[in-house]
Design a protein around this motif. Structure first.
Motif, short mmCIF file in Angstrom:
data_model
loop_
_atom_site.label_atom_id
_atom_site.label_comp_id
_atom_site.label_asym_id
_atom_site.label_seq_id
_atom_site.Cartn_x
_atom_site.Cartn_y
_atom_site.Cartn_z
N MET A 1 -6.79 9.61 -1.20
CA MET A 1 -5.44 9.84 -0.28
C MET A 1 -5.21 8.15 -0.27
SD MET A 1 -5.04 10.87 3.65
CE MET A 1 -4.28 12.46 3.29
N PRO A 2 -4.03 7.70 -0.40
CA PRO A 2 -3.53 6.43 -0.05
C PRO A 2 -3.56 5.94 1.13
CG PRO A 2 -1.48 7.79 -0.65
CD PRO A 2 -3.02 8.69 -0.84
N PHE B 1 -2.41 -0.93 3.39
CA PHE B 1 -2.73 -1.54 2.11
C PHE B 1 -2.36 -2.93 1.93
CE2 PHE B 1 -0.56 -2.24 -2.15
CZ PHE B 1 -1.69 -2.21 -3.01
N THR B 2 -1.29 -3.40 2.39
CA THR B 2 -0.94 -4.82 2.10
C THR B 2 -1.66 -5.55 3.25
OG1 THR B 2 0.88 -4.45 4.09
CG2 THR B 2 1.38 -4.31 1.80
N THR C 1 2.97 3.52 -2.41
CA THR C 1 2.60 4.60 -1.44
C THR C 1 1.84 5.44 -1.91
OG1 THR C 1 4.79 5.62 -2.47
CG2 THR C 1 4.86 4.31 -0.38
N THR C 2 1.16 5.47 -3.26
CA THR C 2 0.50 6.38 -3.93
C THR C 2 -0.85 5.79 -4.43
OG1 THR C 2 1.21 6.07 -6.43
CG2 THR C 2 2.36 7.56 -4.95
N ASP C 3 -1.85 6.58 -4.60
CA ASP C 3 -3.19 5.97 -5.26
C ASP C 3 -3.04 5.27 -6.39
OD1 ASP C 3 -4.91 7.02 -3.03
OD2 ASP C 3 -5.14 9.11 -4.04
N GLU C 4 -2.18 5.85 -7.28
CA GLU C 4 -2.00 4.97 -8.49
C GLU C 4 -1.36 3.60 -8.40
OE1 GLU C 4 0.15 3.57 -12.03
OE2 GLU C 4 1.10 4.50 -10.42
#
Length: 243
Positions: free
Chosen positions: A1-2, A8-9, A207-210
């Motif tokens: 899950m992202p 993240f940032t 916004t995604t895992d990738e």
């Protein structure tokens, strides 16, 4: 899950602060402490010209990387959001401001250290310096995520700390007058905005895992390239030259 965009940032910014060679590499600590001889410092500055004399193209690639052959409305918005980065690098004096191109400020800095313009532009770059520049430009050309994570997040987010220490060191230990240090003082002011701008755009894209994996790898690639360059300068001008 992202991760959430904010988490993240923040994780990227924290890792950059903890690992970037501009804050942690012994070469820069030696400069801050005044432990390099003037010729050694001149050599470091000349090598840095490979990147710092070409930052306008580096910034422009951020815009070029946004969107495809037929851009979306969102692409147009992101392109516009990145225009100030190009204007700052190219010189706000082109649109009625006072600050000239950052590359010109770098030339003035070099001159204050006794490096003529001809000498600066005739620098023979180390292989490790070329590796750094090629990797950083490749990231800018890859996509918006790679461009922002490999540039704004990886380096510009912490550059204000680095340039403050560089400016203090060159004035205190190497006798460079304050007026010749505008290259550093300008970056104390603008880099926070560059990082914030990247965070805003990444909140829409990563916004995604990738996407987050690509961004994380881009940041680490950029930091690794910067470290390779610093290692090369340390070996060429300090440890290797003393053998």
């Amino acid at each position: 899950m992202p991760l959430t965009p904010a988490a993240f940032t923040e994780a990227l910014l924290r890792e950059a602060r903890e690992t970037h060679p501009w804050l942690h590499h012994p070469l820069f600590h030696m400069i801050w402490d005044g432990k390099l001889g003037r010729p050694q410092l001149q050599n470091v500055i000349r090598q840095q010209g490979a990147f710092f004399l070409d930052t306008l193209r580096h910034a422009a690639w951020k815009i070029i990387s946004v969107g495809g052959y037929t851009p979306t409305f969102e692409d147009l918005e992101r392109q516009r959001a990145l225009i100030p980065l190009v204007v700052e690098e190219g010189g706000e004096d082109t649109i009625g401001g006072k600050t000239t191109a950052h590359s010109f400020l770098f030339i003035k800095l070099a001159a204050a250290l006794g490096i003529s313009r001809d000498e600066l532009f005739a620098t023979e770059y180390l292989p490790t310096t070329i590796i750094e520049k090629n990797e950083l430009f490749l990231l800018q050309r890859s996509s918006t995520i790679e461009a922002l994570c490999g540039g704004n997040i990886a380096t510009e987010s912490l550059n204000a700390i680095h340039v403050q220490r560089m400016a203090a060191a060159l004035e205190t230990h190497y006798g460079v007058p304050r007026l010749a240090l505008d290259f550093y003082h300008v970056h104390m002011e603008v880099e926070g905005d560059h990082a914030d701008r990247a965070v805003r755009i990444l909140s829409e894209l990563a916004t995604t895992d990738e996407a987050q994996a690509r961004g994380r790898l881009a940041m680490r690639r950029a930091i690794t390239a910067r470290r390779i360059c610093a290692d090369g300068m340390l070996e060429a001008f300090v440890t290797g030259s003393s053998r």
